[in-house]
Design an enzyme around this catalytic site. Sequence first.
Site, PDB file in Angstrom:
ATOM      1  N   LYS A  67       0.840  -1.216   0.000  1.00  0.00           N
ATOM      2  CA  LYS A  67       0.000   0.000   0.000  1.00  0.00           C
ATOM      3  C   LYS A  67       0.868   1.257   0.000  1.00  0.00           C
ATOM      4  O   LYS A  67       0.512   2.265  -0.601  1.00  0.00           O
ATOM      5  CB  LYS A  67      -0.931   0.007   1.230  1.00  0.00           C
ATOM      6  CG  LYS A  67      -2.043  -1.026   1.171  1.00  0.00           C
ATOM      7  CD  LYS A  67      -3.325  -0.435   0.612  1.00  0.00           C
ATOM      8  CE  LYS A  67      -4.375  -1.463   0.253  1.00  0.00           C
ATOM      9  NZ  LYS A  67      -4.940  -2.184   1.372  1.00  0.00           N
ATOM     10  N   LYS A 105      -2.699 -11.399  -8.508  1.00  0.00           N
ATOM     11  CA  LYS A 105      -3.980 -11.858  -7.963  1.00  0.00           C
ATOM     12  C   LYS A 105      -5.079 -10.899  -8.412  1.00  0.00           C
ATOM     13  O   LYS A 105      -4.818  -9.702  -8.615  1.00  0.00           O
ATOM     14  CB  LYS A 105      -3.900 -11.980  -6.441  1.00  0.00           C
ATOM     15  CG  LYS A 105      -4.001 -10.681  -5.730  1.00  0.00           C
ATOM     16  CD  LYS A 105      -4.411 -10.795  -4.274  1.00  0.00           C
ATOM     17  CE  LYS A 105      -4.742  -9.382  -3.847  1.00  0.00           C
ATOM     18  NZ  LYS A 105      -5.200  -9.062  -2.606  1.00  0.00           N
ATOM     19  N   LYS A 164      -9.479  -5.439  -7.235  1.00  0.00           N
ATOM     20  CA  LYS A 164     -10.103  -4.225  -7.785  1.00  0.00           C
ATOM     21  C   LYS A 164      -9.055  -3.132  -7.950  1.00  0.00           C
ATOM     22  O   LYS A 164      -9.069  -2.396  -8.944  1.00  0.00           O
ATOM     23  CB  LYS A 164     -11.208  -3.761  -6.836  1.00  0.00           C
ATOM     24  CG  LYS A 164     -11.703  -2.381  -7.192  1.00  0.00           C
ATOM     25  CD  LYS A 164     -13.173  -2.216  -7.081  1.00  0.00           C
ATOM     26  CE  LYS A 164     -13.624  -0.946  -7.765  1.00  0.00           C
ATOM     27  NZ  LYS A 164     -14.023   0.097  -6.854  1.00  0.00           N
TER      28      LYS A 164
END
Length: 339
Positions: free
Chosen positions: A128, A208, A211
């Site tokens: 992140k 993977k 979204k």
Amino acid sequence: MALELAPSPALAPLASERPRAFSGIQPSGIVHLGNDLGAVRNYVRLQYDYDAIYCIVDYHALTTTHDGTLLRERTREMAASLLALGLDPEHCTLFVQSDRPEHTELAWLLATVTPVSWLERTPTYKEKKLNQPDDVNHGLLTYPVLQAADIVIYKATVVPVGRDQAAHLELSREIVRAFNARYGPTFPEPQAVFTDAPVVLGTDGVRKMSKSIGNTIDIFGAPELIRKQVMSMVTDTKRILRTDPGRPAVCNVCQLHRHFGADYEEIWDGERTARTGCVDTKKLLAERIIAYYAPARERYLELISKPAMVDEVLAAGAARLKPLAEATLAEVHAKMGLR
Ligand code: TYM
């Protein structure tokens, strides 16, 4: 078909003799194939044998979503999606995280037994930080502590998740051990349980499905969208010509066929012998995904048109959990020396 979802007021209390399962899902706006094959299918299965508790984690979502109206909409959409996919309020408890604010208090208490270094080495935190370098908020760092609190506030032992959550689950166990070592046995160590598709790759065939990457197959999307997404999938990159033999073991389209028909070996054989081309195999997959999710999509569209019904299920779920969450906090307060 009439939908009867609102739980009756006489909803049975949680049966304490059954082991407890807990999982959380972010209100990300869509539910994709990875969510369903990797986790939601297990939520549905486990609800019949466990005291199953499922949470839409809107507090967690605040670490990345900063539009309040959008978050509220997405939270309800996720609830409708989960109900449409088979969560049954008569067999499980579905609620929204911020309706049980005890989770955040427990997260603070657990934070005091959690070394910062454990959080800094978490793979999702590192990821992140790279993805949103201008918004490395404190919530991102402490995210796994809140996740641990979600689970242990109900003393759940079984946590259905995809493999991407394995590191968070390991951290939850470490936090539990640290707490129990300091204050005495209090929480059981939770275990992750996986489906037979613990990592569903995205349409790029490499990362993977997610979204935030934009490589999803949106199971409640319109058929045209699903066709477009499936047709864009990367297959076996070594199969250049239509006449080249395909390698099902490395082809994401072939792998996904496993979940949408008993004849997948036959499909693989067609690929191996170049009897069928990638386009044929993709077209078939798209139609199978559309057909498989059509009834759930219909339920979803109906539920989303009845927001009061969905809200009622969520409110009942949160109310049902109140005594459990309060009891755990009371026990923890006593052990930690709070008044
Ligand atoms: P989230 O919202 O990213 O994903 C929800 C669930 O879907 C699984 N999943 C996948 N499984 C296989 N392949 C994929 N491509 C794929 N993408 C998503 C995830 O593993 C997850 O099980 N941190 C969690 C939410 C959470 C939680 C919890 C989970 C908060 N508190 C307590 C368990 C217990 C998350 O962001 O999941």
